[in-house]
Design a protein around this motif. Structure first.
Motif, short mmCIF file in Angstrom:
data_model
loop_
_atom_site.label_atom_id
_atom_site.label_comp_id
_atom_site.label_asym_id
_atom_site.label_seq_id
_atom_site.Cartn_x
_atom_site.Cartn_y
_atom_site.Cartn_z
N LEU A 69 20.39 -20.67 2.88
CA LEU A 69 21.35 -20.42 3.95
C LEU A 69 22.78 -20.68 3.49
CD1 LEU A 69 19.47 -21.95 7.02
CD2 LEU A 69 19.86 -19.53 6.53
N LEU A 70 22.98 -21.74 2.69
CA LEU A 70 24.32 -22.03 2.17
C LEU A 70 24.79 -20.93 1.22
CD1 LEU A 70 24.07 -25.88 1.52
CD2 LEU A 70 25.42 -24.72 3.28
N LYS A 71 23.89 -20.44 0.37
CA LYS A 71 24.27 -19.35 -0.54
C LYS A 71 24.65 -18.09 0.23
CE LYS A 71 21.49 -20.79 -4.53
NZ LYS A 71 20.35 -20.43 -5.42
N LYS A 74 28.00 -18.56 1.77
CA LYS A 74 29.07 -18.47 0.77
C LYS A 74 29.36 -17.01 0.42
CE LYS A 74 30.39 -20.11 -3.82
NZ LYS A 74 29.95 -20.89 -5.01
N LYS A 75 28.31 -16.19 0.29
CA LYS A 75 28.51 -14.78 -0.04
C LYS A 75 29.23 -14.04 1.07
CE LYS A 75 24.59 -14.24 -3.20
NZ LYS A 75 23.29 -13.55 -3.42
N SER A 76 28.90 -14.36 2.30
CA SER A 76 29.49 -13.65 3.44
C SER A 76 30.60 -14.45 4.10
CB SER A 76 28.40 -13.33 4.47
OG SER A 76 27.80 -14.53 4.93
N ASN A 81 33.47 -16.21 8.07
CA ASN A 81 34.26 -17.44 8.22
C ASN A 81 35.51 -17.16 9.06
OD1 ASN A 81 35.41 -19.93 7.98
ND2 ASN A 81 35.07 -20.09 5.78
N SER A 82 35.80 -18.07 9.97
CA SER A 82 36.94 -17.88 10.86
C SER A 82 38.27 -17.95 10.12
CB SER A 82 36.90 -18.94 11.97
OG SER A 82 36.95 -20.25 11.39
#
Length: 204
Positions: A69-71, A74-76, A81-82
């Motif tokens: 989920l973290l990866k 990070k990719k998206s 991300n706001s």
């Protein structure tokens, strides 16, 4: 001897049998608990190790899921991300404001673009004015020379016409050579005839 399935999501046949016995009051839960407490230490140690392995595997699966989920986050990040979204939104707002200003000044911009550039005064400093005059004279001379060259090139015959003229001149030259050769032969013949007549007259 039945093998017990240690998975927490399945019910073993022994467990279902004990549950039926408890429901029909054949056995009590206390008797079952006391019997399970008297199990051999070897069996209880194996059971604890199996349960520990299952818990460890669960924890590893949970950690792997969190890492995935973290990866993915990070990719998206630039999409979800706001922080990045707010920056893009600000840039989009600035661009829209610029377009609105252009649309408001559309008439004045169109008039400026349609206005001819001729007859406009160019500010030139005083110490550079004589150089500007010289440059203008050179430019006029260059334009005049260029026009003369273009006119001469347009009026001059093409390469095909020149080749045709050369072929015609060559044919005329060959014809003149043939005429000269025939005339020289005639002159030689007359000279020989005249010399033969003189020799005959001297012999008489």
């Amino acid at each position: 001897m039945h093998q017990w399935d240690l998975s927490p999501f399945s019910v073993t046949p022994a467990a279902s049998l004990l549950a039926r016995c408890v429901s029909k009051d054949i056995l009590s839960q206390g008797e079952i608990d006391s019997a399970s407490s008297r199990l051999s230490p070897i069996f209880s140690n194996q059971l604890r190790e199996a349960e520990q392995r299952i818990r460890t595997q669960r924890q590893l699966d949970q950690l792997q899921l969190e890492m995935d989920l973290l990866k993915m986050e990070k990719k998206s990040a630039d999409v979800t991300n706001s922080f990045y979204l707010s920056r893009r939104f600000q840039m989009l707002q600035m661009f829209c404001g610029h377009l609105q200003d252009l649309l408001k000044e559309q008439n004045s911009l169109r008039q400026r673009l349609m206005k001819p550039l001729g007859r406009t005064n160019l500010p030139v400093q005083a110490h550079l004015q004589r150089f500007v005059v010289d440059v203008v004279k050179m430019l006029l001379d260059f334009i005049q020379t260029l026009e003369e060259k273009l006119t001469s090139v347009r009026c001059s015959p093409s390469a095909i016409d020149r080749l045709a003229q050369l072929n015609t001149s060559l044919a005329q030259l060959l014809a003149h050579v043939a005429d000269v050769e025939s005339l020289s032969n005639q002159v030689l013949q007359r000279k020989e005839a005249h010399s033969s007549k003189q020799s005959d007259s001297s012999a008489r």
